[in-house]
Design a protein around this motif. Structure first.
Motif, PDB file in Angstrom:
ATOM      1  N   LEU A  92       3.943  32.830 105.174  1.00  0.00           N
ATOM      2  CA  LEU A  92       4.239  31.914 104.069  1.00  0.00           C
ATOM      3  C   LEU A  92       3.174  32.083 102.982  1.00  0.00           C
ATOM      4  CD1 LEU A  92       5.913  29.489 102.949  1.00  0.00           C
ATOM      5  CD2 LEU A  92       4.238  27.994 104.072  1.00  0.00           C
ATOM      6  N   GLN A  93       3.611  32.339 101.765  1.00  0.00           N
ATOM      7  CA  GLN A  93       2.683  32.472 100.629  1.00  0.00           C
ATOM      8  C   GLN A  93       2.830  31.250  99.718  1.00  0.00           C
ATOM      9  OE1 GLN A  93       2.330  36.258  98.424  1.00  0.00           O
ATOM     10  NE2 GLN A  93       2.578  35.038  96.554  1.00  0.00           N
ATOM     11  N   MET A  94       1.706  30.599  99.423  1.00  0.00           N
ATOM     12  CA  MET A  94       1.686  29.408  98.561  1.00  0.00           C
ATOM     13  C   MET A  94       0.801  29.685  97.356  1.00  0.00           C
ATOM     14  SD  MET A  94       1.327  26.388 101.408  1.00  0.00           S
ATOM     15  CE  MET A  94       1.516  25.150 100.128  1.00  0.00           C
ATOM     16  N   SER A  95       1.316  29.401  96.171  1.00  0.00           N
ATOM     17  CA  SER A  95       0.554  29.521  94.915  1.00  0.00           C
ATOM     18  C   SER A  95       0.407  28.122  94.323  1.00  0.00           C
ATOM     19  CB  SER A  95       1.281  30.454  93.930  1.00  0.00           C
ATOM     20  OG  SER A  95       1.438  31.748  94.479  1.00  0.00           O
ATOM     21  N   TYR A  96      -0.777  27.791  93.889  1.00  0.00           N
ATOM     22  CA  TYR A  96      -1.058  26.424  93.452  1.00  0.00           C
ATOM     23  C   TYR A  96      -2.101  26.451  92.320  1.00  0.00           C
ATOM     24  CZ  TYR A  96      -4.184  27.807  97.206  1.00  0.00           C
ATOM     25  OH  TYR A  96      -5.018  28.529  98.008  1.00  0.00           O
ATOM     26  N   LYS A  97      -2.056  25.391  91.521  1.00  0.00           N
ATOM     27  CA  LYS A  97      -2.999  25.228  90.413  1.00  0.00           C
ATOM     28  C   LYS A  97      -3.924  24.048  90.707  1.00  0.00           C
ATOM     29  CE  LYS A  97      -3.301  24.637  85.398  1.00  0.00           C
ATOM     30  NZ  LYS A  97      -2.545  24.443  84.123  1.00  0.00           N
ATOM     31  N   ILE A  98      -5.216  24.251  90.509  1.00  0.00           N
ATOM     32  CA  ILE A  98      -6.233  23.246  90.837  1.00  0.00           C
ATOM     33  C   ILE A  98      -7.010  22.891  89.572  1.00  0.00           C
ATOM     34  CG2 ILE A  98      -8.285  22.766  92.220  1.00  0.00           C
ATOM     35  CD1 ILE A  98      -7.282  24.725  94.289  1.00  0.00           C
ATOM     36  N   GLU A  99      -7.256  21.599  89.374  1.00  0.00           N
ATOM     37  CA  GLU A  99      -8.046  21.114  88.227  1.00  0.00           C
ATOM     38  C   GLU A  99      -8.952  19.984  88.676  1.00  0.00           C
ATOM     39  OE1 GLU A  99      -5.657  19.929  84.980  1.00  0.00           O
ATOM     40  OE2 GLU A  99      -4.818  21.909  84.571  1.00  0.00           O
ATOM     41  N   ASP A 100     -10.184  19.993  88.172  1.00  0.00           N
ATOM     42  CA  ASP A 100     -11.129  18.897  88.415  1.00  0.00           C
ATOM     43  C   ASP A 100     -12.257  19.000  87.400  1.00  0.00           C
ATOM     44  OD1 ASP A 100     -12.066  16.610  90.016  1.00  0.00           O
ATOM     45  OD2 ASP A 100     -13.742  17.936  90.473  1.00  0.00           O
ATOM     46  N   ASP A 101     -12.765  17.840  86.942  1.00  0.00           N
ATOM     47  CA  ASP A 101     -13.800  17.862  85.907  1.00  0.00           C
ATOM     48  C   ASP A 101     -15.131  18.397  86.416  1.00  0.00           C
ATOM     49  OD1 ASP A 101     -13.978  15.742  87.567  1.00  0.00           O
ATOM     50  OD2 ASP A 101     -14.238  14.206  86.022  1.00  0.00           O
ATOM     51  N   TYR A 102     -15.444  18.240  87.702  1.00  0.00           N
ATOM     52  CA  TYR A 102     -16.700  18.749  88.235  1.00  0.00           C
ATOM     53  C   TYR A 102     -16.508  19.933  89.181  1.00  0.00           C
ATOM     54  CZ  TYR A 102     -18.674  14.476  86.355  1.00  0.00           C
ATOM     55  OH  TYR A 102     -19.068  13.473  85.513  1.00  0.00           O
ATOM     56  N   GLY A 103     -15.289  20.365  89.409  1.00  0.00           N
ATOM     57  CA  GLY A 103     -15.044  21.525  90.257  1.00  0.00           C
ATOM     58  C   GLY A 103     -14.634  21.138  91.664  1.00  0.00           C
ATOM     59  N   VAL A 104     -13.635  21.864  92.206  1.00  0.00           N
ATOM     60  CA  VAL A 104     -13.119  21.610  93.549  1.00  0.00           C
ATOM     61  C   VAL A 104     -13.899  22.465  94.542  1.00  0.00           C
ATOM     62  CG1 VAL A 104     -11.083  21.739  95.039  1.00  0.00           C
ATOM     63  CG2 VAL A 104     -10.851  21.055  92.643  1.00  0.00           C
ATOM     64  N   THR A 105     -14.313  21.855  95.628  1.00  0.00           N
ATOM     65  CA  THR A 105     -15.057  22.579  96.675  1.00  0.00           C
ATOM     66  C   THR A 105     -14.234  22.767  97.937  1.00  0.00           C
ATOM     67  OG1 THR A 105     -16.002  20.503  97.479  1.00  0.00           O
ATOM     68  CG2 THR A 105     -17.261  21.720  95.819  1.00  0.00           C
ATOM     69  N   GLU A 106     -13.105  22.065  98.080  1.00  0.00           N
ATOM     70  CA  GLU A 106     -12.314  22.179  99.294  1.00  0.00           C
ATOM     71  C   GLU A 106     -10.895  21.715  99.004  1.00  0.00           C
ATOM     72  OE1 GLU A 106     -12.246  20.520 103.932  1.00  0.00           O
ATOM     73  OE2 GLU A 106     -13.745  19.801 102.473  1.00  0.00           O
ATOM     74  N   ALA A 107      -9.918  22.391  99.589  1.00  0.00           N
ATOM     75  CA  ALA A 107      -8.508  22.008  99.465  1.00  0.00           C
ATOM     76  C   ALA A 107      -7.808  22.339 100.767  1.00  0.00           C
ATOM     77  CB  ALA A 107      -7.842  22.734  98.301  1.00  0.00           C
ATOM     78  N   GLN A 108      -6.818  21.529 101.144  1.00  0.00           N
ATOM     79  CA  GLN A 108      -6.086  21.712 102.388  1.00  0.00           C
ATOM     80  C   GLN A 108      -4.595  21.527 102.136  1.00  0.00           C
ATOM     81  OE1 GLN A 108      -7.554  19.162 105.475  1.00  0.00           O
ATOM     82  NE2 GLN A 108      -9.396  20.412 105.834  1.00  0.00           N
ATOM     83  N   ALA A 109      -3.805  22.181 102.999  1.00  0.00           N
ATOM     84  CA  ALA A 109      -2.351  22.027 102.976  1.00  0.00           C
ATOM     85  C   ALA A 109      -1.941  21.221 104.195  1.00  0.00           C
ATOM     86  CB  ALA A 109      -1.664  23.391 102.982  1.00  0.00           C
ATOM     87  N   HIS A 110      -1.165  20.153 103.980  1.00  0.00           N
ATOM     88  CA  HIS A 110      -0.682  19.292 105.061  1.00  0.00           C
ATOM     89  C   HIS A 110       0.839  19.308 105.031  1.00  0.00           C
ATOM     90  CE1 HIS A 110      -4.570  17.354 106.162  1.00  0.00           C
ATOM     91  NE2 HIS A 110      -4.885  17.689 104.902  1.00  0.00           N
ATOM     92  N   PHE A 111       1.463  19.512 106.194  1.00  0.00           N
ATOM     93  CA  PHE A 111       2.917  19.474 106.332  1.00  0.00           C
ATOM     94  C   PHE A 111       3.300  18.172 107.026  1.00  0.00           C
ATOM     95  CE2 PHE A 111       1.907  23.838 105.708  1.00  0.00           C
ATOM     96  CZ  PHE A 111       3.003  24.411 105.093  1.00  0.00           C
ATOM     97  N   SER A 112       4.447  17.658 106.698  1.00  0.00           N
ATOM     98  CA  SER A 112       4.957  16.449 107.342  1.00  0.00           C
ATOM     99  C   SER A 112       6.394  16.676 107.736  1.00  0.00           C
ATOM    100  CB  SER A 112       4.862  15.236 106.412  1.00  0.00           C
ATOM    101  OG  SER A 112       5.630  15.465 105.232  1.00  0.00           O
ATOM    102  N   ALA A 113       6.810  16.015 108.820  1.00  0.00           N
ATOM    103  CA  ALA A 113       8.176  16.164 109.319  1.00  0.00           C
ATOM    104  C   ALA A 113       9.154  15.512 108.353  1.00  0.00           C
ATOM    105  CB  ALA A 113       8.288  15.544 110.706  1.00  0.00           C
ATOM    106  N   ARG A 114      10.313  16.093 108.221  1.00  0.00           N
ATOM    107  CA  ARG A 114      11.339  15.565 107.333  1.00  0.00           C
ATOM    108  C   ARG A 114      11.968  14.336 107.962  1.00  0.00           C
ATOM    109  NH1 ARG A 114      16.483  19.037 104.924  1.00  0.00           N
ATOM    110  NH2 ARG A 114      17.370  17.353 103.640  1.00  0.00           N
TER     111      ARG A 114
END
Length: 401
Positions: free
Chosen positions: A324-346
């Motif tokens: 699975l390939q995911m493309s995403y855009k990140i924005e923050d005024d002081y900079g992002v140091t960590e990001a995670q992907a969470h899935f949930s059941a439908r």
């Protein structure tokens, strides 16, 4: 002349008493007018000195001067004020003769009518008494024209350059310019804590931004009497939630916060031989170090922290090997140091209705609970501290239950 001299009639006596009453009232007004003409220029001189002191105070002069210059400047104002008040010490209330002289000039009648009414006849000669009475009646007839007139201080003679008007204009301008700091700027002229303090006392102050900002501390001053920095042109922008630390090497530390700056308790022990205070900058505010003196008023503008945002740049894609390939855009005024992907059941679909309009029988059970947790994994960041960027993460989820 023979025969008995006629006694003055009763109406004549009543008229004479009324004339004396009017003369006494006019004389009192004349003395008040003379006193005002003499005292007001002196008071105006004193008020001009006081107004000039307020103008310089509200303009921030004492905040910009070191403690020794404050003491010298205030001493000069005291000397100038005493010199301006010295003529008031020699002021004397106008005498009765001065008041009568003013009434004589204000009447416009020759031969001093006001003074004449206060004269007395010593002789008992009937002829002289009759002439005296006739002269008084003629003077009483002109009493309506005796008046003290309005006071004329003639300030233009005492202040030919109209400095009083200039001070008044500057007083109004600096009053609005000082804003809520009027009292504090006046009190700064009497802030002599540094005069009696040892010469080696020093004040250090710095702002520590929150850790998540990644910004270094901001040094405000390393101020003793040589290092006191002038206030900046505008407030200093700092991240909201920053910590201000003020430390003095000995002496008494008196810090007054204002606005959104509040004192914060700290468990850390200050270094030996120093005094230290901590403050939290939650919103716009000011801090003034009153002791030791010589510090400017620090103004801060708190910049609020915006929450970081992340969104899919495009729909997730399936790779050739099933990843699975995911493309995403990140924005923050002081900079992002960590990001995670969470899935949930439908969520399960609602039960369908039959043709008769009744629902299918469903087993009496609660919310479905999956046997395995939904997958979650960290996302790859474009940079170590990304403020605005697009990242991609490829993850093989084929073995996940």
């Amino acid at each position: 002349m023979n025969g008995a001299t006629p006694e003055p009639s009763e109406p004549a006596r009543d008229g004479d008493a009324l004339a004396r009453l009017k003369l006494a009232q006019a004389l009192q007004r004349a003395r008040y007018a003379i006193a005002w003409e003499s005292a007001w220029p002196l008071f105006a001189r004193v008020l001009t000195v006081v107004g000039l002191f307020l103008v310089l105070s509200w303009a921030g002069l004492w905040l910009a001067l070191p403690f020794l210059a404050r003491a010298v400047g205030l001493a000069l104002f005291v000397l100038v004020g005493l010199a301006a008040m010295w003529p008031l010490v020699r002021f004397r209330w106008p005498s009765r003769e001065q008041g009568l002289s003013r009434l004589d000039r204000g009447s416009g009648i020759r031969h001093r009518p006001a003074t004449e009414l206060t004269d007395t006849l010593v002789t008992k000669d009937p002829v002289a008494l009759a002439l005296w009475q006739a002269q008084r009646e003629r003077t009483l007839a002109s009493l309506r024209r005796i008046r003290a007139g309005l006071p004329a201080p003639r300030l233009a003679i005492h202040d030919p350059w109209a400095l009083r008007a200039l001070v008044m204009v500057m007083l109004v301008a600096t009053y609005f310019a000082a804003g809520d700091e009027r009292a504090m700027r006046i009190a700064a002229a009497f802030d002599w804590n540094g005069v009696l303090a040892p010469a080696n006392i020093r004040v250090d102050a710095w702002v520590t931004p929150p850790l998540y900002t990644g910004k270094p501390p901001i040094i405000l001053s390393a101020a003793n009497k040589e290092g006191a920095a002038l206030p900046q042109a505008g407030p200093l922008p700092v991240p909201a939630g920053s910590t201000l630390i003020v430390r003095s090497s000995g002496g008494t530390l008196d810090v007054v916060p204002g606005g959104g700056v509040t004192e914060a308790a700290t468990a850390e022990q200050a270094p030996k031989g120093t005094n230290e205070k901590h403050f939290t900058i939650a919103a716009d505010g000011t801090v003034h170090v009153r002791a030791p003196s010589g510090q400017p008023v620090w103004k801060f503008t708190a910049t609020p922290d915006r929450a970081p945002t992340i969104a899919l740049a495009k729909d997730p894609e399936r790779q050739a090997r099933g990843s699975l390939q995911m493309s995403y855009k990140i924005e923050d005024d002081y900079g992002v140091t960590e990001a995670q992907a969470h899935f949930s059941a439908r969520a399960p679909d609602a039960p369908q209705s039959t043709q008769q309009g009744t629902q299918k029988d469903a087993p009496p059970q609660g919310t479905p609970r999956p046997l395995f947790e939904a997958p979650q994994f960290p996302l790859v960041l474009p940079n170590a501290r990304t403020r605005n960027g697009v990242g991609q993460t490829v993850k093989d989820l084929s073995e996940d239950p």
